[in-house]
Design a protein around this motif. Structure first.
Motif, PDB file in Angstrom:
ATOM      1  N   ARG A  77       0.848  -1.196   0.000  1.00  0.00           N
ATOM      2  CA  ARG A  77       0.000   0.000   0.000  1.00  0.00           C
ATOM      3  C   ARG A  77       0.881   1.243   0.000  1.00  0.00           C
ATOM      4  O   ARG A  77       1.832   1.342   0.766  1.00  0.00           O
ATOM      5  CB  ARG A  77      -0.904   0.003   1.233  1.00  0.00           C
ATOM      6  N   LYS A  78       0.537   2.191  -0.818  1.00  0.00           N
ATOM      7  CA  LYS A  78       1.318   3.423  -0.936  1.00  0.00           C
ATOM      8  C   LYS A  78       0.640   4.535  -0.152  1.00  0.00           C
ATOM      9  O   LYS A  78      -0.330   5.123  -0.593  1.00  0.00           O
ATOM     10  CB  LYS A  78       1.480   3.823  -2.404  1.00  0.00           C
ATOM     11  N   PHE A  79       1.168   4.787   1.050  1.00  0.00           N
ATOM     12  CA  PHE A  79       0.653   5.853   1.901  1.00  0.00           C
ATOM     13  C   PHE A  79       1.266   7.200   1.541  1.00  0.00           C
ATOM     14  O   PHE A  79       0.748   8.235   1.915  1.00  0.00           O
ATOM     15  CB  PHE A  79       0.979   5.569   3.369  1.00  0.00           C
ATOM     16  N   VAL A  80       2.408   7.166   0.866  1.00  0.00           N
ATOM     17  CA  VAL A  80       3.180   8.373   0.602  1.00  0.00           C
ATOM     18  C   VAL A  80       3.583   8.374  -0.864  1.00  0.00           C
ATOM     19  O   VAL A  80       4.080   7.372  -1.371  1.00  0.00           O
ATOM     20  CB  VAL A  80       4.435   8.405   1.499  1.00  0.00           C
ATOM     21  N   THR A  81       3.363   9.499  -1.542  1.00  0.00           N
ATOM     22  CA  THR A  81       3.711   9.575  -2.957  1.00  0.00           C
ATOM     23  C   THR A  81       4.765  10.641  -3.246  1.00  0.00           C
ATOM     24  O   THR A  81       5.150  10.807  -4.399  1.00  0.00           O
ATOM     25  CB  THR A  81       2.458   9.876  -3.808  1.00  0.00           C
ATOM     26  N   MET A  82       5.230  11.335  -2.215  1.00  0.00           N
ATOM     27  CA  MET A  82       6.183  12.425  -2.411  1.00  0.00           C
ATOM     28  C   MET A  82       7.400  12.229  -1.504  1.00  0.00           C
ATOM     29  O   MET A  82       7.254  11.903  -0.330  1.00  0.00           O
ATOM     30  CB  MET A  82       5.502  13.766  -2.119  1.00  0.00           C
ATOM     31  N   PHE A  83       8.596  12.459  -2.072  1.00  0.00           N
ATOM     32  CA  PHE A  83       9.831  12.271  -1.308  1.00  0.00           C
ATOM     33  C   PHE A  83       9.897  13.180  -0.091  1.00  0.00           C
ATOM     34  O   PHE A  83      10.357  12.759   0.974  1.00  0.00           O
ATOM     35  CB  PHE A  83      11.068  12.498  -2.180  1.00  0.00           C
ATOM     36  N   ASP A  84       9.461  14.446  -0.231  1.00  0.00           N
ATOM     37  CA  ASP A  84       9.548  15.344   0.920  1.00  0.00           C
ATOM     38  C   ASP A  84       8.611  14.898   2.038  1.00  0.00           C
ATOM     39  O   ASP A  84       8.937  15.045   3.220  1.00  0.00           O
ATOM     40  CB  ASP A  84       9.309  16.798   0.531  1.00  0.00           C
ATOM     41  N   HIS A  85       7.484  14.300   1.693  1.00  0.00           N
ATOM     42  CA  HIS A  85       6.581  13.772   2.707  1.00  0.00           C
ATOM     43  C   HIS A  85       7.214  12.570   3.417  1.00  0.00           C
ATOM     44  O   HIS A  85       7.134  12.436   4.637  1.00  0.00           O
ATOM     45  CB  HIS A  85       5.245  13.386   2.067  1.00  0.00           C
ATOM     46  N   ALA A  86       7.880  11.715   2.641  1.00  0.00           N
ATOM     47  CA  ALA A  86       8.565  10.559   3.227  1.00  0.00           C
ATOM     48  C   ALA A  86       9.666  11.019   4.186  1.00  0.00           C
ATOM     49  O   ALA A  86       9.799  10.478   5.294  1.00  0.00           O
ATOM     50  CB  ALA A  86       9.150   9.679   2.126  1.00  0.00           C
ATOM     51  N   ALA A  87      10.440  12.024   3.776  1.00  0.00           N
ATOM     52  CA  ALA A  87      11.508  12.526   4.639  1.00  0.00           C
ATOM     53  C   ALA A  87      10.928  13.130   5.917  1.00  0.00           C
ATOM     54  O   ALA A  87      11.445  12.899   7.019  1.00  0.00           O
ATOM     55  CB  ALA A  87      12.344  13.572   3.893  1.00  0.00           C
ATOM     56  N   TYR A  88       9.853  13.900   5.775  1.00  0.00           N
ATOM     57  CA  TYR A  88       9.174  14.488   6.944  1.00  0.00           C
ATOM     58  C   TYR A  88       8.715  13.392   7.909  1.00  0.00           C
ATOM     59  O   TYR A  88       8.949  13.486   9.124  1.00  0.00           O
ATOM     60  CB  TYR A  88       7.981  15.332   6.475  1.00  0.00           C
TER      61      TYR A  88
END
Length: 124
Positions: free
Chosen positions: A92-103
């Motif tokens: 499941r993909k909860f995150v689609t943006m690198f900056d969100h993943a880093a946050y």
């Protein structure tokens, strides 16, 4: 750079504009009694103004105060690493943006630090 200067820099960077992840957002909190980090995921849509809106009503999601929405997923873990594996290594993909993943990685490490130290955690 002193700790005060680093804190001031972090506070300044927290005020910058960010693009919101169309996959949704997380509310993170800790439970000292259970010794766990908890995450509630809420889906959202992004409107033409770049605001997060409730995908069912189209109404903007408030950034302050109580939001009366039910999460679509609730996760918990004992460590930041355990939760990051759940978030980023499962199907499941909860995150689609690198900056969100880093946050989320930063916030989960802060949450784990607070859990380990026995102090309150407030999500940035």
């Amino acid at each position: 750079m002193s700790k005060a200067e680093r804190d001031a820099l972090d506070n300044k960077l927290s005020q910058r504009f960010i693009h919101l992840d169309p996959a949704g957002y997380f509310i993170i909190y800790i439970d000292h009694e259970q010794q766990r980090i908890w995450m509630k995921h809420y889906p959202n849509a992004i409107n033409e103004k770049g605001l997060a809106v409730d995908p069912q009503t189209g109404e903007p999601i408030p950034t302050k105060g109580k939001v009366l929405r039910e999460p679509d997923v609730v996760l918990s873990g004992r460590t930041a690493k355990e939760l990051c594996i759940e978030l980023f290594e499962k199907e499941r993909k909860f995150v689609t943006m690198f900056d969100h993943a880093a946050y989320l990685g930063r916030e989960l490490m802060r949450a784990q630090f607070c859990l380990d130290a026995g102090i309150d955690y407030i999500q940035d």
